[in-house]
Design a protein around this motif. Sequence first.
Motif, PDB file in Angstrom:
ATOM      1  N   LEU A  27       0.402  -1.517   0.066  1.00 33.42           N
ATOM      2  CA  LEU A  27       0.281  -0.049  -0.276  1.00 33.42           C
ATOM      3  C   LEU A  27       0.495   1.076   0.037  1.00 33.42           C
ATOM      4  O   LEU A  27       0.898   2.811  -0.717  1.00 33.42           O
ATOM      5  CB  LEU A  27      -0.922  -0.060   1.320  1.00 33.42           C
ATOM      6  CG  LEU A  27      -2.268  -0.914   0.679  1.00 33.42           C
ATOM      7  CD1 LEU A  27      -2.912  -1.596   2.756  1.00 33.42           C
ATOM      8  CD2 LEU A  27      -3.085  -0.452   0.260  1.00 33.42           C
ATOM      9  N   LEU A  28       2.181   0.730   1.093  1.00 33.83           N
ATOM     10  CA  LEU A  28       2.634   2.371   0.741  1.00 33.83           C
ATOM     11  C   LEU A  28       3.093   2.471  -0.466  1.00 33.83           C
ATOM     12  O   LEU A  28       3.268   3.775  -0.854  1.00 33.83           O
ATOM     13  CB  LEU A  28       3.671   2.469   1.853  1.00 33.83           C
ATOM     14  CG  LEU A  28       3.703   2.362   3.513  1.00 33.83           C
ATOM     15  CD1 LEU A  28       4.354   1.713   4.685  1.00 33.83           C
ATOM     16  CD2 LEU A  28       3.295   3.956   3.397  1.00 33.83           C
ATOM     17  N   ALA A  29       4.464   1.707  -0.805  1.00 34.62           N
ATOM     18  CA  ALA A  29       4.643   1.434  -2.799  1.00 34.62           C
ATOM     19  C   ALA A  29       3.592   2.264  -3.602  1.00 34.62           C
ATOM     20  O   ALA A  29       4.012   2.903  -4.309  1.00 34.62           O
ATOM     21  CB  ALA A  29       4.725   0.159  -2.971  1.00 34.62           C
ATOM     22  N   LYS A  30       2.038   1.784  -3.193  1.00 31.92           N
ATOM     23  CA  LYS A  30       0.775   1.978  -4.507  1.00 31.92           C
ATOM     24  C   LYS A  30       1.204   3.953  -3.777  1.00 31.92           C
ATOM     25  O   LYS A  30       0.564   4.822  -4.920  1.00 31.92           O
ATOM     26  CB  LYS A  30      -0.019   1.359  -4.426  1.00 31.92           C
ATOM     27  CG  LYS A  30      -0.519   0.381  -5.024  1.00 31.92           C
ATOM     28  CD  LYS A  30      -1.814  -0.448  -4.888  1.00 31.92           C
ATOM     29  CE  LYS A  30      -1.686  -1.813  -5.458  1.00 31.92           C
ATOM     30  NZ  LYS A  30      -3.030  -2.186  -4.946  1.00 31.92           N
ATOM     31  N   LYS A  31       0.967   4.055  -2.674  1.00 32.05           N
ATOM     32  CA  LYS A  31       0.680   5.188  -2.345  1.00 32.05           C
ATOM     33  C   LYS A  31       2.181   6.378  -3.109  1.00 32.05           C
ATOM     34  O   LYS A  31       1.908   7.430  -3.932  1.00 32.05           O
ATOM     35  CB  LYS A  31       0.664   5.723  -1.328  1.00 32.05           C
ATOM     36  CG  LYS A  31      -0.656   5.092  -0.542  1.00 32.05           C
ATOM     37  CD  LYS A  31      -0.800   5.523   0.814  1.00 32.05           C
ATOM     38  CE  LYS A  31      -2.447   4.812   1.264  1.00 32.05           C
ATOM     39  NZ  LYS A  31      -2.851   5.257   3.027  1.00 32.05           N
ATOM     40  N   LYS A  32       3.143   5.907  -2.622  1.00 31.58           N
ATOM     41  CA  LYS A  32       4.100   6.408  -3.148  1.00 31.58           C
ATOM     42  C   LYS A  32       4.436   7.078  -4.875  1.00 31.58           C
ATOM     43  O   LYS A  32       4.733   8.169  -5.223  1.00 31.58           O
ATOM     44  CB  LYS A  32       5.634   5.931  -2.594  1.00 31.58           C
ATOM     45  CG  LYS A  32       5.832   6.126  -1.291  1.00 31.58           C
ATOM     46  CD  LYS A  32       7.449   5.697  -0.985  1.00 31.58           C
ATOM     47  CE  LYS A  32       7.801   5.375   0.936  1.00 31.58           C
ATOM     48  NZ  LYS A  32       8.809   5.051   0.975  1.00 31.58           N
ATOM     49  N   VAL A  33       3.595   5.871  -5.582  1.00 39.82           N
ATOM     50  CA  VAL A  33       4.203   5.258  -7.034  1.00 39.82           C
ATOM     51  C   VAL A  33       3.074   6.683  -7.365  1.00 39.82           C
ATOM     52  O   VAL A  33       2.844   7.311  -8.378  1.00 39.82           O
ATOM     53  CB  VAL A  33       3.997   4.115  -7.547  1.00 39.82           C
ATOM     54  CG1 VAL A  33       3.534   4.763  -8.930  1.00 39.82           C
ATOM     55  CG2 VAL A  33       5.014   3.393  -7.452  1.00 39.82           C
ATOM     56  N   GLN A  34       2.072   6.616  -6.761  1.00 35.88           N
ATOM     57  CA  GLN A  34       1.071   7.781  -7.247  1.00 35.88           C
ATOM     58  C   GLN A  34       1.033   9.045  -7.110  1.00 35.88           C
ATOM     59  O   GLN A  34       0.644   9.921  -7.663  1.00 35.88           O
ATOM     60  CB  GLN A  34      -0.336   7.474  -6.518  1.00 35.88           C
ATOM     61  CG  GLN A  34      -1.223   6.012  -7.080  1.00 35.88           C
ATOM     62  CD  GLN A  34      -2.726   5.152  -6.404  1.00 35.88           C
ATOM     63  OE1 GLN A  34      -2.308   6.270  -5.005  1.00 35.88           O
ATOM     64  NE2 GLN A  34      -2.913   3.987  -6.732  1.00 35.88           N
ATOM     65  N   SER A  35       1.596   9.568  -6.082  1.00 38.32           N
ATOM     66  CA  SER A  35       2.014  10.415  -5.480  1.00 38.32           C
ATOM     67  C   SER A  35       2.562  11.219  -5.708  1.00 38.32           C
ATOM     68  O   SER A  35       3.383  12.373  -5.809  1.00 38.32           O
ATOM     69  CB  SER A  35       1.671  10.660  -3.740  1.00 38.32           C
ATOM     70  OG  SER A  35       3.374   9.939  -3.393  1.00 38.32           O
ATOM     71  N   ILE A  36       4.021  10.041  -6.949  1.00 33.79           N
ATOM     72  CA  ILE A  36       4.760  10.833  -8.215  1.00 33.79           C
ATOM     73  C   ILE A  36       4.690  11.924  -9.041  1.00 33.79           C
ATOM     74  O   ILE A  36       3.561  11.762  -9.464  1.00 33.79           O
ATOM     75  CB  ILE A  36       6.159  10.045  -8.757  1.00 33.79           C
ATOM     76  CG1 ILE A  36       6.366   8.775  -7.583  1.00 33.79           C
ATOM     77  CG2 ILE A  36       6.487  10.441  -9.367  1.00 33.79           C
ATOM     78  CD1 ILE A  36       6.850   7.916  -7.652  1.00 33.79           C
ATOM     79  N   VAL A  41       9.854  13.938 -10.634  1.00 32.31           N
ATOM     80  CA  VAL A  41      10.832  13.078 -11.342  1.00 32.31           C
ATOM     81  C   VAL A  41      12.351  14.439 -11.524  1.00 32.31           C
ATOM     82  O   VAL A  41      13.122  13.854 -12.371  1.00 32.31           O
ATOM     83  CB  VAL A  41      10.392  12.584 -13.086  1.00 32.31           C
ATOM     84  CG1 VAL A  41      11.153  12.429 -13.781  1.00 32.31           C
ATOM     85  CG2 VAL A  41       9.568  12.054 -12.648  1.00 32.31           C
ATOM     86  N   LYS A  42      11.671  15.582 -11.940  1.00 34.64           N
ATOM     87  CA  LYS A  42      13.126  16.801 -12.756  1.00 34.64           C
ATOM     88  C   LYS A  42      13.764  16.845 -11.678  1.00 34.64           C
ATOM     89  O   LYS A  42      15.138  16.336 -12.096  1.00 34.64           O
ATOM     90  CB  LYS A  42      12.026  17.796 -12.367  1.00 34.64           C
ATOM     91  CG  LYS A  42      11.868  18.021 -13.795  1.00 34.64           C
ATOM     92  CD  LYS A  42      11.095  18.921 -14.045  1.00 34.64           C
ATOM     93  CE  LYS A  42      10.768  19.693 -14.587  1.00 34.64           C
ATOM     94  NZ  LYS A  42       9.691  20.707 -15.462  1.00 34.64           N
ATOM     95  N   SER A  43      13.650  17.017  -9.919  1.00 32.86           N
ATOM     96  CA  SER A  43      15.028  17.061  -8.894  1.00 32.86           C
ATOM     97  C   SER A  43      15.419  15.372  -8.807  1.00 32.86           C
ATOM     98  O   SER A  43      16.471  15.360  -8.415  1.00 32.86           O
ATOM     99  CB  SER A  43      14.351  16.988  -7.763  1.00 32.86           C
ATOM    100  OG  SER A  43      12.942  15.777  -7.028  1.00 32.86           O
ATOM    101  N   TYR A  44      14.439  13.980  -9.370  1.00 34.89           N
ATOM    102  CA  TYR A  44      15.094  13.161  -9.285  1.00 34.89           C
ATOM    103  C   TYR A  44      16.438  12.569 -10.670  1.00 34.89           C
ATOM    104  O   TYR A  44      17.494  12.873 -10.239  1.00 34.89           O
ATOM    105  CB  TYR A  44      14.816  11.506  -9.342  1.00 34.89           C
ATOM    106  CG  TYR A  44      15.224  10.658  -9.514  1.00 34.89           C
ATOM    107  CD1 TYR A  44      15.549   9.478  -8.703  1.00 34.89           C
ATOM    108  CD2 TYR A  44      15.433  10.219 -10.850  1.00 34.89           C
ATOM    109  CE1 TYR A  44      16.458   8.128  -8.854  1.00 34.89           C
ATOM    110  CE2 TYR A  44      16.171   8.213 -11.081  1.00 34.89           C
ATOM    111  CZ  TYR A  44      16.948   7.745  -9.803  1.00 34.89           C
ATOM    112  OH  TYR A  44      16.772   6.724  -9.470  1.00 34.89           O
TER     113      TYR A  44
END
Length: 543
Positions: A27-36, A41-44
Amino acid sequence: MTKGNGEDPKTGSRMERIQQGVRKRTLLAKKKVQSITKDDVKSYLLRNAFVLFTVVAVILGVILGFSLRSYKMSYREVKYFSFPGELLMRMLQMLVLPLIVSSLVTGIAALDSKASGKMGVRAVVYYMSTTIIAVLIGIIIVVIIHPGKGTKENMHREGKIVQVTAADAFLDLIRNMFPPNLVEACFKQFKTNYEKRMFKVDITSNDTSTVASIISNVSEAMETLTRMKEEIVPVPGSVNGVNALGLVVFSISFGLVIGSMKEQGQALKDFFDSLNEAIMRLVALIMWYAPLGILFLIAGKIVEMEDMGVIGGQLAMYTVTVIIGLLIHAVIVLPLLYFLITRKNPWVFIGGLIQALVTALGTSSSSATLPVTFKCLEEINGVDKRVTRFVLPVGATINMDGTALYEALAAIFIAQVNNFDLNFGQIITISITATAASIGAAGIPQAGLVTMVIVLTSVGLPTDDITLIIAVDWFLDRLRTTTNVLGDSIGAGIVEHLSRHELKNRDAEMGNSVIEENEMKKPYQLISQENESEKPLDSETKM
């Protein structure tokens, strides 16, 4: 039954806890992916720009190199083509000397003799352990795969081998630890050479026969009494290259003395600290050029290499065997060792080293990669500067896991192609000499080939057969250099973890001394990390 019934609920509850944990993480991984977002992406991409550029440069270099092979470029054209890569090597090598001296002096001076002694013992134990493990992996892999099956008659030979005596090689190692001239140590290493000399040998003979021969023929008598004998003798010589071992020994001693001088040595501490900071800022500038340099280094080497047809069955199997051995050591042994000691995820740590590892792959020199390794460990992985400044220069000089593995493996491969059956004692001899010879291998491209002579002579194998493996050495040298750099970096992480209590105690002591110093005169700044209440763990000065 009751006992069994008592265990079932525990097992069930444990399984439920594991399942709940997996669900939570999913669930945490899903939330993280959805909140990207785009900004994330630019900062990464900005944060990892150097790493991405370097990886892309390697891929482009390989593609470009193989594309240009069909044009059959001349040696001169290849040299002109590789020029941007040569510039990168020269830039990095330019910084190695001041970086080794300044980092070791400041790192040792920032610790008391007790803390630096403990850290030194931990580093040496780690170096010896990983080198012995690497040698054992090399021996086991080559014995299992047996790449030298068959004869050496159809194998391609390349290059010439310089003969060297094992005793002289080890004496040279000790001599280089104590250079008589520090300025000369910056560009020369001591090396024993050999030359032929004629010696007069007295022949003792019977008095009566001597008298008789003098009476009969005076000239014949003189020839009988004295004869000339030819003998190859060792003479002092030198080779071009930084005597890193001598500078490391001097810098450690100098740092210990400065550390014991307290206030008197403060000016020297500040000088070397500033020098180290200035060198690291120069490294930051060179890093912008590194991807371009690596691209041309790799492409140039691929264009320059001999026809791939020379790599026959045995040599191809030998190459695969070395790659398997290095992968086992780099991907399984070193990360496992890091995890068992620190209880941290080794892949996060290794992820921060990608640029250093790719630079090692491109330059084929652990010494030239040293500035980049410092940057990765201190900036990305947040390793304490006092640890990196001590462990990395020493590691780049004496810790050669990949070289040790390769030398043991290559020696047994040469024994196999000669149908020479090694007994257990000879295998032990190979493992000991490979471990010792890897320490003597300078951090320069293809230095392992020179020390290979020592390993082969220790068990009576023909040294000329090193020419059988030179055709693929340029490629394997890059892989073992990458393994060496990874070993040094993981060593720094492990030594920092084991030395954390001494470092904290030293911080506390230095904190008190800074307060006293403030009351008396101007404050001085710690090289490692400032007061933790004022600043986060990452102590690197912002570029």
